[in-house]
Every structure is written in C-alpha cells, then in structure tokens.
Design an enzyme around this catalytic site. Structure first.
Site, PDB file in Angstrom:
ATOM      1  N   ILE A  19       6.157   9.881 -14.464  1.00  0.00           N
ATOM      2  CA  ILE A  19       7.022  11.002 -14.848  1.00  0.00           C
ATOM      3  C   ILE A  19       7.952  10.602 -16.000  1.00  0.00           C
ATOM      4  O   ILE A  19       8.150  11.361 -16.945  1.00  0.00           O
ATOM      5  CB  ILE A  19       7.837  11.482 -13.620  1.00  0.00           C
ATOM      6  CG1 ILE A  19       6.896  12.063 -12.554  1.00  0.00           C
ATOM      7  CG2 ILE A  19       8.881  12.518 -14.037  1.00  0.00           C
ATOM      8  CD1 ILE A  19       7.570  12.359 -11.214  1.00  0.00           C
ATOM      9  N   ASP A  38      12.603  -0.034 -18.495  1.00  0.00           N
ATOM     10  CA  ASP A  38      11.702  -0.236 -17.362  1.00  0.00           C
ATOM     11  C   ASP A  38      11.714  -1.719 -17.025  1.00  0.00           C
ATOM     12  O   ASP A  38      12.037  -2.547 -17.872  1.00  0.00           O
ATOM     13  CB  ASP A  38      10.273   0.212 -17.705  1.00  0.00           C
ATOM     14  CG  ASP A  38       9.472   0.583 -16.473  1.00  0.00           C
ATOM     15  OD1 ASP A  38       9.252   1.789 -16.242  1.00  0.00           O
ATOM     16  OD2 ASP A  38       9.069  -0.337 -15.705  1.00  0.00           O
ATOM     17  N   ASP A  64      16.326  -4.066 -15.256  1.00  0.00           N
ATOM     18  CA  ASP A  64      16.229  -3.621 -13.866  1.00  0.00           C
ATOM     19  C   ASP A  64      17.497  -2.834 -13.569  1.00  0.00           C
ATOM     20  O   ASP A  64      18.605  -3.357 -13.735  1.00  0.00           O
ATOM     21  CB  ASP A  64      16.111  -4.846 -12.948  1.00  0.00           C
ATOM     22  CG  ASP A  64      15.755  -4.441 -11.522  1.00  0.00           C
ATOM     23  OD1 ASP A  64      16.257  -3.386 -11.063  1.00  0.00           O
ATOM     24  OD2 ASP A  64      14.977  -5.150 -10.884  1.00  0.00           O
ATOM     25  N   ASN A  91      15.460   8.255 -13.865  1.00  0.00           N
ATOM     26  CA  ASN A  91      14.134   8.554 -13.317  1.00  0.00           C
ATOM     27  C   ASN A  91      13.568   7.438 -12.440  1.00  0.00           C
ATOM     28  O   ASN A  91      12.836   7.715 -11.498  1.00  0.00           O
ATOM     29  CB  ASN A  91      13.175   8.830 -14.491  1.00  0.00           C
ATOM     30  CG  ASN A  91      11.728   8.828 -14.042  1.00  0.00           C
ATOM     31  OD1 ASN A  91      11.252   9.788 -13.431  1.00  0.00           O
ATOM     32  ND2 ASN A  91      11.008   7.741 -14.314  1.00  0.00           N
ATOM     33  N   SER A 143      13.846  14.671  -5.745  1.00  0.00           N
ATOM     34  CA  SER A 143      12.549  14.910  -5.085  1.00  0.00           C
ATOM     35  C   SER A 143      12.779  16.023  -4.078  1.00  0.00           C
ATOM     36  O   SER A 143      13.926  16.284  -3.688  1.00  0.00           O
ATOM     37  CB  SER A 143      12.127  13.637  -4.349  1.00  0.00           C
ATOM     38  OG  SER A 143      11.063  13.894  -3.461  1.00  0.00           O
ATOM     39  N   TYR A 156      13.427   6.537   2.381  1.00  0.00           N
ATOM     40  CA  TYR A 156      13.394   7.136   1.034  1.00  0.00           C
ATOM     41  C   TYR A 156      14.137   8.482   0.959  1.00  0.00           C
ATOM     42  O   TYR A 156      14.968   8.673   0.057  1.00  0.00           O
ATOM     43  CB  TYR A 156      11.929   7.256   0.603  1.00  0.00           C
ATOM     44  CG  TYR A 156      11.650   7.947  -0.704  1.00  0.00           C
ATOM     45  CD1 TYR A 156      11.794   7.276  -1.931  1.00  0.00           C
ATOM     46  CD2 TYR A 156      11.186   9.266  -0.739  1.00  0.00           C
ATOM     47  CE1 TYR A 156      11.490   7.906  -3.132  1.00  0.00           C
ATOM     48  CE2 TYR A 156      10.879   9.892  -1.933  1.00  0.00           C
ATOM     49  CZ  TYR A 156      11.034   9.211  -3.132  1.00  0.00           C
ATOM     50  OH  TYR A 156      10.732   9.842  -4.318  1.00  0.00           O
ATOM     51  N   LYS A 160      17.325   9.867  -1.506  1.00  0.00           N
ATOM     52  CA  LYS A 160      17.212  11.035  -2.391  1.00  0.00           C
ATOM     53  C   LYS A 160      18.239  12.108  -2.007  1.00  0.00           C
ATOM     54  O   LYS A 160      18.784  12.788  -2.877  1.00  0.00           O
ATOM     55  CB  LYS A 160      15.789  11.595  -2.368  1.00  0.00           C
ATOM     56  CG  LYS A 160      14.754  10.699  -3.054  1.00  0.00           C
ATOM     57  CD  LYS A 160      14.976  10.578  -4.565  1.00  0.00           C
ATOM     58  CE  LYS A 160      13.821   9.867  -5.273  1.00  0.00           C
ATOM     59  NZ  LYS A 160      14.069   9.667  -6.715  1.00  0.00           N
ATOM     60  N   VAL A 189       3.552  14.628  -7.431  1.00  0.00           N
ATOM     61  CA  VAL A 189       3.160  14.580  -8.838  1.00  0.00           C
ATOM     62  C   VAL A 189       2.087  13.502  -8.996  1.00  0.00           C
ATOM     63  O   VAL A 189       2.209  12.418  -8.405  1.00  0.00           O
ATOM     64  CB  VAL A 189       4.365  14.240  -9.754  1.00  0.00           C
ATOM     65  CG1 VAL A 189       3.975  14.383 -11.217  1.00  0.00           C
ATOM     66  CG2 VAL A 189       5.572  15.108  -9.415  1.00  0.00           C
TER      67      VAL A 189
END
Ligand SMILES: NC(=O)c1ccc[n+]([C@@H]2O[C@H](COP(=O)([O-])OP(=O)(O)OC[C@H]3O[C@@H](n4cnc5c(N)ncnc54)[C@H](O)[C@@H]3O)[C@@H](O)[C@H]2O)c1
Length: 259
Positions: A19, A38, A64, A91, A143, A156, A160, A189
């Site tokens: 994404i 990244d 990181d 992201n 999400s 998780y 979020k 996705v």
C-alpha cells in the site's frame, strides 16, 4: 495544469512495497515530492531508483519507525533532499495475530511498537515543522481492524483501535494550527502481507477463497484503490476533513454476515 498534490512534500513510511508504494506512486503522479522510509533497504533503493528514472521527485532512506533517533535523521535527510515536509503518511505496519493467551510479551511489544508507537514517533518528528509552516496533513493507515474484531487476530486490532484514537486526539489538538490528522481504513488489500496471511493456513488457496467470499463484491481491494483515497485525503480537496476515518473496504465492515 497544476496537479492535485502540487507543492506537497510527503514522508511515507513502509513505502518500499504494498500500500505504501502504491501511495507513493499515486502521489508523484499528482506532482508531489516524496520521501520513502522503509526498513527493507534493498527494496526501498530499487523502488526509489525506479521512481527517479521516471522523472519523479523521490528519495528515501532506510529507517525503522520504532527508533525515534533514526526517524529524526531520516526527516532531516528528507528536508535536505525534497524540502520541508508538509505531509506524513504513517503506513508502515505489521500483522501480529494470535490467540490472546498465547500472545508473548515480545509479540505484544512488537505489535504496539510498530503499529502505534512508530506512527507516534513519525508524527512527533514532523509536527513541529507543520506547526512552524502554518499547517499540514497527517494520514494514518489504520484498518477495519480499528473498529471491528476478527477472532484470533489479537493483539493487532487493539493497536489499530489505538491508532484511530491517536488520530482523533492529534486531530483535535492541532486543528487550530491548520493541521489535519485523519485515518484511512482499508479492508483486505492484495499485498504481500495478505499473501503471507493466506500462506499461514494449511490450505492457502482455500483461505484465499474464503477471504474473497467474505466481500460483498466477491473480491478484495488493490493497493491502487487505497492510494486513490489517500490522494484525496492528503490533497486540499477536503480542507474540513479532520480527526476522522475513511473506510475503503468494498462494504465488508457494514454487513452483519455474508449472504
Ligand atoms: N494489506 C491489507 O490487507 C491491509 C488492510 C488494512 C490495513 N493495512 C495496513 O496498511 C499498511 C500497509 O500494509 P501492506 O499490506 O502494504 O504491508 P506490506 O507488508 O506489504 O508492506 C509494509 C512495508 O512496511 C515496512 N515496515 C514494516 N515495519 C516497519 C518498520 N518498523 N519500520 C519501517 N518500515 C517497516 C515493510 O518493510 C514493508 O515494506 C499497514 O499499516 C497495514 O496494517 C493493510
């Protein structure tokens, strides 16, 4: 004709694939300058090179997001290369899925460090610059896990949910400074992360078919479809959109159960 993200200088985390990369590509097509972060240096380098070869203003640095010092260094590098950052896309994220009682402290910490604290580290780094410039935008890739729960995906969704809370909190705190903080909530996705998820089942093809069946339209999103929403949310086309969440899930999260 001036494009939709003209004069936007945008830091995007987790942008070497999936994404984040689709967002970077959509942004440069709209005349943004982008700086990709990244932790996968090889992939990052190859994608930044590809964007530059196409003539776009793009640069990047391995970092990181859990390391605030590295993020500060990356921001400073970004400002040297593409100018003062006026937008951030948080992201980078990872799936950490387990049965609650089987979740180790290490997995809990990894989940919250990357999916929540990492986004805060990056927001904290850019906010003084946004305030100084008289405004800006932060977009958190949340999400549907930010407001719904799928059993066995602990912890998780907790991270979020908290990311959505941070979106609301920072959106309110800095509204008077002309800073918009929003979240974008994709459903499934088609990225490596989801392929890895399917591969974690004994029968990956059956797991994939099950995922497709869950969706009212019989398919999941492409990364590009999420990126289109991100362009809108970063652009000046929605100046009063703040402290909220835009869901892009093909209707997945509003159905009680599949037909
Ligand atoms: N794919 C989905 O179905 C889906 C659905 C909803 C939300 N999301 C969210 O979208 C975001 C991107 O997901 P994706 O599917 O593109 O993932 P992906 O695994 O394809 O890509 C994530 C990228 O982030 C990088 N990254 C991970 N941890 C990092 C760290 N600590 N510091 C720097 N970089 C790091 C990885 O190296 C990778 O390049 C995540 O926040 C994810 O939770 C994904």
């Amino acid at each position: 004709m001036v494009k939709r993200l003209h004069n936007k200088r945008i830091l995007i985390t987790g942008a070497a694939q999936g994404i984040g990369l689709a967002i970077a590509k959509a942004f440069v097509r709209e005349e943004a300058s982008v700086f990709l972060i990244d932790r996968d240096e090889t992939l990052l380098h190859s994608e930044v090179t590809a964007l530059r070869r196409e003539g776009y203003v793009a640069s990047g640095q391995m970092a990181d997001i859990i390391d605030a010092k590295t993020i500060a260094a990356a921001l400073s590098q970004a400002e040297t290369e593409i100018g003062r950052i006026n937008a951030l896309v948080n992201n980078a994220g990872v799936n950490v899925f387990a049965e609650p009682l089987e979740t180790s402290d290490e997995e809990w910490n990894r989940c919250f460090d990357i999916n929540l604290k990492g986004a805060w580290n990056c927001s904290k780094a850019v906010l003084p610059g946004l305030i100084d410039q008289g405004g800006g935008v932060i977009l958190n890739i949340a999400s549907t896990h930010a407001f719904t729960i799928i059993p066995h995906t602990f912890p998780y969704p907790l991270a979020k949910h908290a990311l959505l809370g941070m979106t609301k909190s920072l959106g309110l705190e800095y509204a008077a400074r002309n800073i918009r903080v929003n979240a974008l909530a994709p459903g499934y996705v088609a990225t490596q992360k989801v392929i890895d998820y399917w591969n974690s089942f004994p029968d990956p093809d059956a797991a994939k078919a099950e995922t497709m069946k869950l969706h009212p339209g019989g398919r999941i999103a492409t990364p590009e479809e999420i990126a289109m929403a991100a362009v809108f949310m970063i652009s000046d086309e929605c100046p009063f959109m703040n402290a909220t969440c835009l869901t892009v899930d093909g209707g997945l999260s509003v159905q009680q159960h599949p037909a």
